[in-house]
Design a protein around this motif. Structure first.
Motif, PDB file in Angstrom:
ATOM      1  N   ARG A  13     -15.369   7.475   3.951  1.00  0.00           N
ATOM      2  CA  ARG A  13     -14.808   8.637   3.331  1.00  0.00           C
ATOM      3  C   ARG A  13     -15.869   9.952   3.283  1.00  0.00           C
ATOM      4  O   ARG A  13     -15.198  10.868   3.239  1.00  0.00           O
ATOM      5  CB  ARG A  13     -14.823   8.017   1.877  1.00  0.00           C
ATOM      6  CG  ARG A  13     -14.308   9.010   0.757  1.00  0.00           C
ATOM      7  CD  ARG A  13     -14.481   8.359  -0.745  1.00  0.00           C
ATOM      8  NE  ARG A  13     -14.220   9.523  -1.700  1.00  0.00           N
ATOM      9  CZ  ARG A  13     -14.980  10.097  -2.285  1.00  0.00           C
ATOM     10  NH1 ARG A  13     -16.056  10.008  -2.285  1.00  0.00           N
ATOM     11  NH2 ARG A  13     -14.545  10.825  -3.395  1.00  0.00           N
ATOM     12  N   ALA A  66      -9.668   9.104   0.765  1.00  0.00           N
ATOM     13  CA  ALA A  66      -9.649   7.824   0.238  1.00  0.00           C
ATOM     14  C   ALA A  66      -8.857   6.738   1.110  1.00  0.00           C
ATOM     15  O   ALA A  66      -9.301   5.802   1.350  1.00  0.00           O
ATOM     16  CB  ALA A  66      -8.938   7.986  -1.197  1.00  0.00           C
ATOM     17  N   ARG A  67      -7.892   7.186   1.720  1.00  0.00           N
ATOM     18  CA  ARG A  67      -7.092   6.437   2.702  1.00  0.00           C
ATOM     19  C   ARG A  67      -7.720   6.020   3.830  1.00  0.00           C
ATOM     20  O   ARG A  67      -7.989   4.665   4.377  1.00  0.00           O
ATOM     21  CB  ARG A  67      -5.858   6.993   3.086  1.00  0.00           C
ATOM     22  CG  ARG A  67      -4.816   6.086   3.916  1.00  0.00           C
ATOM     23  CD  ARG A  67      -3.852   6.912   4.914  1.00  0.00           C
ATOM     24  NE  ARG A  67      -2.846   7.830   3.929  1.00  0.00           N
ATOM     25  CZ  ARG A  67      -2.433   8.915   4.157  1.00  0.00           C
ATOM     26  NH1 ARG A  67      -2.603   9.397   5.464  1.00  0.00           N
ATOM     27  NH2 ARG A  67      -1.571   9.591   3.301  1.00  0.00           N
ATOM     28  N   THR A 116      -0.659   8.906  -6.512  1.00  0.00           N
ATOM     29  CA  THR A 116      -0.580  10.364  -5.924  1.00  0.00           C
ATOM     30  C   THR A 116       0.650  11.129  -6.598  1.00  0.00           C
ATOM     31  O   THR A 116       0.606  12.502  -6.295  1.00  0.00           O
ATOM     32  CB  THR A 116      -0.711  10.816  -4.464  1.00  0.00           C
ATOM     33  OG1 THR A 116       0.360  10.090  -3.692  1.00  0.00           O
ATOM     34  CG2 THR A 116      -1.909   9.914  -3.848  1.00  0.00           C
ATOM     35  N   TYR A 145      -7.823   9.590  -5.136  1.00  0.00           N
ATOM     36  CA  TYR A 145      -7.447  10.375  -4.021  1.00  0.00           C
ATOM     37  C   TYR A 145      -7.818  11.898  -3.914  1.00  0.00           C
ATOM     38  O   TYR A 145      -7.668  12.596  -3.105  1.00  0.00           O
ATOM     39  CB  TYR A 145      -5.913  10.225  -3.912  1.00  0.00           C
ATOM     40  CG  TYR A 145      -5.522   9.057  -3.365  1.00  0.00           C
ATOM     41  CD1 TYR A 145      -5.430   8.573  -1.888  1.00  0.00           C
ATOM     42  CD2 TYR A 145      -5.497   7.718  -4.131  1.00  0.00           C
ATOM     43  CE1 TYR A 145      -4.999   7.531  -1.340  1.00  0.00           C
ATOM     44  CE2 TYR A 145      -4.867   6.641  -3.670  1.00  0.00           C
ATOM     45  CZ  TYR A 145      -4.720   6.212  -2.325  1.00  0.00           C
ATOM     46  OH  TYR A 145      -4.536   4.961  -1.878  1.00  0.00           O
ATOM     47  N   THR A 146      -8.219  12.363  -5.365  1.00  0.00           N
ATOM     48  CA  THR A 146      -8.323  13.821  -5.344  1.00  0.00           C
ATOM     49  C   THR A 146      -9.857  14.126  -5.394  1.00  0.00           C
ATOM     50  O   THR A 146      -9.979  15.391  -5.339  1.00  0.00           O
ATOM     51  CB  THR A 146      -7.754  14.400  -6.522  1.00  0.00           C
ATOM     52  OG1 THR A 146      -8.231  13.489  -7.925  1.00  0.00           O
ATOM     53  CG2 THR A 146      -6.101  14.072  -6.487  1.00  0.00           C
ATOM     54  N   TYR A 159       0.948  -1.128  -0.038  1.00  0.00           N
ATOM     55  CA  TYR A 159       0.095   0.086  -0.048  1.00  0.00           C
ATOM     56  C   TYR A 159       0.813   1.206  -0.015  1.00  0.00           C
ATOM     57  O   TYR A 159       0.594   2.236  -0.653  1.00  0.00           O
ATOM     58  CB  TYR A 159      -1.057   0.007   1.213  1.00  0.00           C
ATOM     59  CG  TYR A 159      -1.947   1.316   1.170  1.00  0.00           C
ATOM     60  CD1 TYR A 159      -2.861   1.227   0.146  1.00  0.00           C
ATOM     61  CD2 TYR A 159      -1.618   2.361   1.810  1.00  0.00           C
ATOM     62  CE1 TYR A 159      -3.632   2.454   0.113  1.00  0.00           C
ATOM     63  CE2 TYR A 159      -2.155   3.608   1.824  1.00  0.00           C
ATOM     64  CZ  TYR A 159      -3.352   3.840   1.225  1.00  0.00           C
ATOM     65  OH  TYR A 159      -3.746   4.850   1.171  1.00  0.00           O
ATOM     66  N   ASN A 205      -5.495   8.200  -8.937  1.00  0.00           N
ATOM     67  CA  ASN A 205      -5.307   9.540  -8.668  1.00  0.00           C
ATOM     68  C   ASN A 205      -6.603  10.186  -8.386  1.00  0.00           C
ATOM     69  O   ASN A 205      -6.771  11.359  -7.635  1.00  0.00           O
ATOM     70  CB  ASN A 205      -4.626  10.159  -9.809  1.00  0.00           C
ATOM     71  CG  ASN A 205      -4.133  11.650  -9.475  1.00  0.00           C
ATOM     72  OD1 ASN A 205      -4.669  12.653  -9.984  1.00  0.00           O
ATOM     73  ND2 ASN A 205      -3.167  11.590  -8.580  1.00  0.00           N
ATOM     74  N   VAL A 245      -7.012  12.727   4.288  1.00  0.00           N
ATOM     75  CA  VAL A 245      -6.868  11.795   3.042  1.00  0.00           C
ATOM     76  C   VAL A 245      -8.046  10.943   2.891  1.00  0.00           C
ATOM     77  O   VAL A 245      -8.234   9.876   3.583  1.00  0.00           O
ATOM     78  CB  VAL A 245      -5.759  10.953   2.934  1.00  0.00           C
ATOM     79  CG1 VAL A 245      -5.488  10.211   1.658  1.00  0.00           C
ATOM     80  CG2 VAL A 245      -4.383  11.831   3.340  1.00  0.00           C
ATOM     81  N   PRO A 294      -4.225  17.125  -2.025  1.00  0.00           N
ATOM     82  CA  PRO A 294      -3.642  16.112  -3.107  1.00  0.00           C
ATOM     83  C   PRO A 294      -3.602  16.580  -4.681  1.00  0.00           C
ATOM     84  O   PRO A 294      -4.539  17.309  -4.974  1.00  0.00           O
ATOM     85  CB  PRO A 294      -4.470  14.811  -3.106  1.00  0.00           C
ATOM     86  CG  PRO A 294      -5.557  15.215  -2.407  1.00  0.00           C
ATOM     87  CD  PRO A 294      -5.325  16.413  -1.670  1.00  0.00           C
ATOM     88  N   GLU A 317       0.110   4.004  -3.119  1.00  0.00           N
ATOM     89  CA  GLU A 317      -0.602   5.384  -2.763  1.00  0.00           C
ATOM     90  C   GLU A 317       0.648   6.240  -3.168  1.00  0.00           C
ATOM     91  O   GLU A 317       0.168   7.357  -3.879  1.00  0.00           O
ATOM     92  CB  GLU A 317      -0.683   5.469  -1.316  1.00  0.00           C
ATOM     93  CG  GLU A 317      -1.062   6.943  -0.913  1.00  0.00           C
ATOM     94  CD  GLU A 317      -1.175   7.179   0.670  1.00  0.00           C
ATOM     95  OE1 GLU A 317      -0.735   8.227   1.057  1.00  0.00           O
ATOM     96  OE2 GLU A 317      -2.096   6.491   1.175  1.00  0.00           O
TER      97      GLU A 317
END
Length: 537
Positions: A428, A373-374, A356, A513-514, A348, A510, A371, A480, A352
């Motif tokens: 999330r 998504a994390r 990113t 995460y954004t 992981y 990507n 973050v 991010p 990540e």
């Protein structure tokens, strides 16, 4: 006349002349340690390991790692005259005839439980705060390996008394080995020294439990907890005056060393109290292991419960190919599922970073909401693990709540698929909601709980501006960024480097995460500090 040098000063000078430790020790004594309770989770694990080693040495003086038959004639009357292995007989002798033996056995067992619980809590803290990022990827990998080794060693140690309950675990181990195509029967014969249960499994588990795995742990734990930790700047949570290059905390000597020694005593006291008042693994109630016997409602220790659940809810699938029967009902839950979990944990940090494009050095931790998504992935993985753990007790649940066993099994089969997906989206969304709350605080202020009536007659809550510390924490979040090489040009044409399957997959990650991440007001984020580490006490 010259003064006679003091003995300790002379020894210190001699060691420095030969090893050059003075500079290192001077720097080490001033190393700053941030004062936050979550940093003590790893220390609970380390102190528990010390207790495990100390009590394990005591137990080896009295334990007999042999499967030779004996007739019990000890202090426990219900088992007198019963034929059993020397391993089980010596475990009973430790419990009833060795002064303090039962207490030491329970301390050893409870320390293992606490050790693994602390490892899990420590890994979760590191995951959700991004402590695995550069330059700590190696330390994260070592932690994953430590987790696997400690789980295995706990299973092997649990099996050493050779009672009926632990024998059920060894029986499952034999079934997993036999399920491996082509070589399974050979592996089983090798491990057990013949047909199950054989005569060699207890001595071999003993050697692995007290020599092989502890030796590896004694090499990896100092590397993980001392060498690499001391080599890097200590991680810290965001706050006023803190950055990737500025550490605010107490020095190692005398503040941190006194605090950690006191904490060690508290950990030891807690484990001793658990061992004194809460019975665990009463092997005398189970009797000696007999391959023809089985105990209803048997449960492993908590850290192996997820594997038990994985085996219980897997459908009875089997494939016949090329003259071999491949029991997928054992291979998938016992080998594939653990392999996927630990592989995901190991890769992981690199996944990540690739998704990113973040290749910077990080010493300041993220808040989990930073973050989303994390957070979602971490909660989804924890939910997957937790559902498997609960499924390991599906028979106990069925009996306790008078539910059909097939009903609990099918419930967990559905939950293991839907649960992580639902948990991901909820976690999330909660992280994004907390980001909106942070933005509102920066724009409007902190809610005070004081309601005032305005001249117009309307009621409103009075707010105060965020103070410097609160604002520094809120503005520490870093947005991010989208990978520019993957974005289309002005005409909507993707660059050639973004058309491969790997690039498209990276682009989707990507976006994960954004997407939906809120910028701070006025686009203000943490400023970069010069690469000069300042340590404050």
């Amino acid at each position: 006349m010259a003064a006679t040098p003091r003995p300790l000063a002379e020894v210190a000078r001699g060691m420095d002349d030969r090893l050059g430790l003075a500079g290192f020790l001077k720097k080490a004594l001033k190393k700053a340690f941030p004062d936050h309770w979550t940093f003590m989770l790893g220390e609970i694990a380390m102190y528990s390991f010390v207790i495990i080693i100390a009590t394990g040495i005591f137990l080896t003086f009295f334990y007999t790692p042999s499967m030779g038959d004996v007739v019990y004639n000890g202090s426990y009357l219900p088992l007198r005259g019963v034929r059993m292995s020397e391993a089980y007989e010596s475990s009973l002798r430790i419990s009833f005839d060795v002064r303090g033996g039962l207490l030491v056995r329970q301390i050893h067992h409870w320390a293992t439980i606490v050790f693994l619980a602390a490892i899990v809590a420590h890994m979760l803290r590191n995951f959700f705060t991004g402590a695995f990022r550069k330059p700590r990827e190696l330390n994260w990998l070592i932690g994953v390996v430590l987790f696997m080794l400690v789980m295995l060693n706990g299973l092997f140690g649990y099996s050493l008394p050779d009672d009926l309950l632990s024998g059920a675990g060894i029986r499952i181990l034999e079934g997993v080995l036999l399920a491996i195509p082509i070589v399974g029967s050979y592996l089983s014969m090798f491990v057990f020294g013949g047909t199950f249960p054989g005569d060699e499994i207890i001595p071999r588990l003993f050697t692995i439990h007290v020599l092989l795995i502890p030796g590896i742990l004694l090499a990896l734990i100092p590397l993980h907890a001392v060498v690499l930790t001391w080599h890097h700047t200590h991680t810290q949570f965001p706050g006023k005056g803190r950055s990737d290059h500025v550490v605010v905390g107490k020095p190692f000597w005398p503040s941190f060393i006194l605090k950690t020694l006191a904490f060690q005593m508290w950990v030891f006291a807690g484990i001793v109290l658990l061992s004194t008042f809460f019975q665990i693994n009463p092997i005398w109630l189970f009797g000696p292991y007999n391959p023809g016997s089985i105990s209803a409602g048997s449960q492993p220790d908590w850290y192996m419960g997820w594997l038990e659940g994985s085996l219980r809810i897997m459908p009875a699938w089997e494939i016949d190919a090329f003259g071999y029967s491949i029991p997928m009902s054992v291979l998938i839950p016992a080998l594939v599922v653990p392999g996927l979990i630990f592989t995901a944990l190991a890769v992981y940090p690199f996944l990540e970073r690739w998704a990113t494009g973040d290749y910077e050095v990080h010493h300041q931790l993220d808040r989990p909401r930073d973050v989303p998504a994390r957070v979602g992935l971490g909660v989804a993985g924890s939910t997957f693990y937790g559902i498997l753990w609960l499924a390991g007790g599906n028979d106990i649940m069925a009996k306790t709540f008078h539910i059909p066993l097939f009903g609990t099994t099918w419930f967990f089969r559905g939950a293991i698929i839907l649960g992580p997906v639902i948990a991901y989206e909820i976690a999330r969304r909660m992280a994004l909601a907390l980001q909106r709350r942070d933005r509102a605080i920066l724009e409007h202020g902190v809610e005070t709980g004081e309601i005032v009536r305005q001249p117009s007659g309307a009621y409103a809550e009075k707010e105060r501006p965020a103070d410097d510390e609160e604002e520094a924490v809120l503005r520490s979040r870093r947005l991010p960024h989208e990978l520019p090489a993957l974005l289309p040009d002005g005409d909507g044409v993707e660059p050639k480097s973004a058309r491969s399957p790997a690039a498209r997959f990276r682009h989707r990650l990507n976006r994960l995460y954004t997407a939906d991440v809120l910028p701070l007001p006025d686009g203000e984020h943490e400023e970069e500090h010069p690469a000069v580490e300042q340590k404050k006490s």
